[in-house]
Design an enzyme around this catalytic site. Sequence first.
Site, PDB file in Angstrom:
ATOM      1  N   LYS A  51       0.797  -1.004   0.139  1.00 30.86           N
ATOM      2  CA  LYS A  51       0.022   0.076   0.219  1.00 30.86           C
ATOM      3  C   LYS A  51       0.824   1.322   0.183  1.00 30.86           C
ATOM      4  CE  LYS A  51      -3.884  -2.516   2.110  1.00 30.86           C
ATOM      5  NZ  LYS A  51      -4.582  -2.862   3.143  1.00 30.86           N
ATOM      6  N   GLN A  95      -4.650  -1.533   9.314  1.00 35.00           N
ATOM      7  CA  GLN A  95      -4.645  -3.007   8.909  1.00 35.00           C
ATOM      8  C   GLN A  95      -5.340  -3.857   9.909  1.00 35.00           C
ATOM      9  OE1 GLN A  95      -3.762  -3.505   5.880  1.00 35.00           O
ATOM     10  NE2 GLN A  95      -4.323  -5.529   5.724  1.00 35.00           N
ATOM     11  N   ASP A 118     -10.988   2.825   3.333  1.00 34.54           N
ATOM     12  CA  ASP A 118     -11.329   1.592   3.415  1.00 34.54           C
ATOM     13  C   ASP A 118     -12.764   1.348   3.073  1.00 34.54           C
ATOM     14  OD1 ASP A 118      -9.275  -0.611   3.404  1.00 34.54           O
ATOM     15  OD2 ASP A 118      -9.155  -0.423   5.631  1.00 34.54           O
TER      16      ASP A 118
HETATM   17  N1  GUN Z   1      -7.304  -7.031   6.068  1.00 38.46           N
HETATM   18  C1  GUN Z   1      -7.317  -7.606   4.897  1.00 38.46           C
HETATM   19  N2  GUN Z   1      -7.792  -6.753   3.862  1.00 38.46           N
HETATM   20  C2  GUN Z   1      -7.808  -5.687   4.247  1.00 38.46           C
HETATM   21  C3  GUN Z   1      -8.337  -4.210   3.618  1.00 38.46           C
HETATM   22  O1  GUN Z   1      -8.848  -4.197   2.609  1.00 38.46           O
HETATM   23  N3  GUN Z   1      -8.160  -3.300   4.720  1.00 38.46           N
HETATM   24  C4  GUN Z   1      -7.742  -3.258   5.753  1.00 38.46           C
HETATM   25  N4  GUN Z   1      -7.679  -2.300   6.474  1.00 38.46           N
HETATM   26  N5  GUN Z   1      -7.327  -4.389   6.327  1.00 38.46           N
HETATM   27  C5  GUN Z   1      -7.277  -5.619   5.492  1.00 38.46           C
END
Ligand code: GUN
Length: 283
Positions: A51, A95, A118
């Site tokens: 990311k 996350q 998100d």
């Molecule tokens: N963990 C697995 N997929 C995601 C996601 O799309 N966003 C976040 N914040 N955590 C995750």
Amino acid sequence: MIISGTDLAKEIKNDVKHRVEVAVEKYGRPPHLVVILVGEDPASQSYVKGKGKDAVEVGFKSTTITKPDTISEEELLNLIDDLNKDNSIDGILVQLPLPSHINEDKVIAAIDRNKDVDGFHPANVASLWLKQKCVYPCTPKGIIKLLDKAGIEIQGKKAVVIGRSNIVGLPVSKLLLDRNATVTIAHSKTQNLPDVSKEADILVVAIGKPRFVTADMVKPGAAVIDVGVNRDPETGKLCGDVDFENCKDLADYITPVPGGVGPMTRACLMENTLECFLNKFEQ
Ligand code: GUN
């Protein structure tokens, strides 16, 4: 046909990059994305790294904050509160998953919904289900873009989603429904799952089990979208929820792992971050 998420993600990121250049001219600074990683889970570390890399690639300011898994819920909530108040920050992502002593729902709800890149905040989720303006969660949004790019008709088709998580299964089902697919949500307790999945023109698999979907579960000519990111228990290599080799000749369209949905999730995160930035300046 194998649908490449890598290629489409590149196109999307290029588009974001150009829009960022225009935004910097207009507003004097690029969007700033902050990603919080709690603990040292290798999969989460790798996602967060990806990311950050994409954020830099599209011209964002990118900050990663890492905290030990001993951080208290209160400390994490205080950190989010500080980031919410900081006007130079446009997107906040925590996350998931979080350590079990931290209430994930509380953390997600603490993020300013205008910085919720998100699309996980309860107010955002409500807006999605009410068909109001909202941030589309990254993975579901990426899946719809992949289907559109491949020229796969959604309207009127039978879609089966295996998995009912808040992150993927439920929101992708809603987005498919909004595009006039007839949607069945299946899960690990569904009886006679192959009978159900074999009905699908579009099969989305987000169950988190390596090579769970085999050829006997796929309708010939289906589009198979594999959201899984697993470690193969035998080889330790990355593999999806779909047995790719077993299903690829049967499906008309199939996404690989890696290189399918994963890069699309990140590209859509970049789009969402730019959207939150622009909303701040343009509303
Ligand atoms: N963990 C697995 N997929 C995601 C996601 O799309 N966003 C976040 N914040 N955590 C995750």
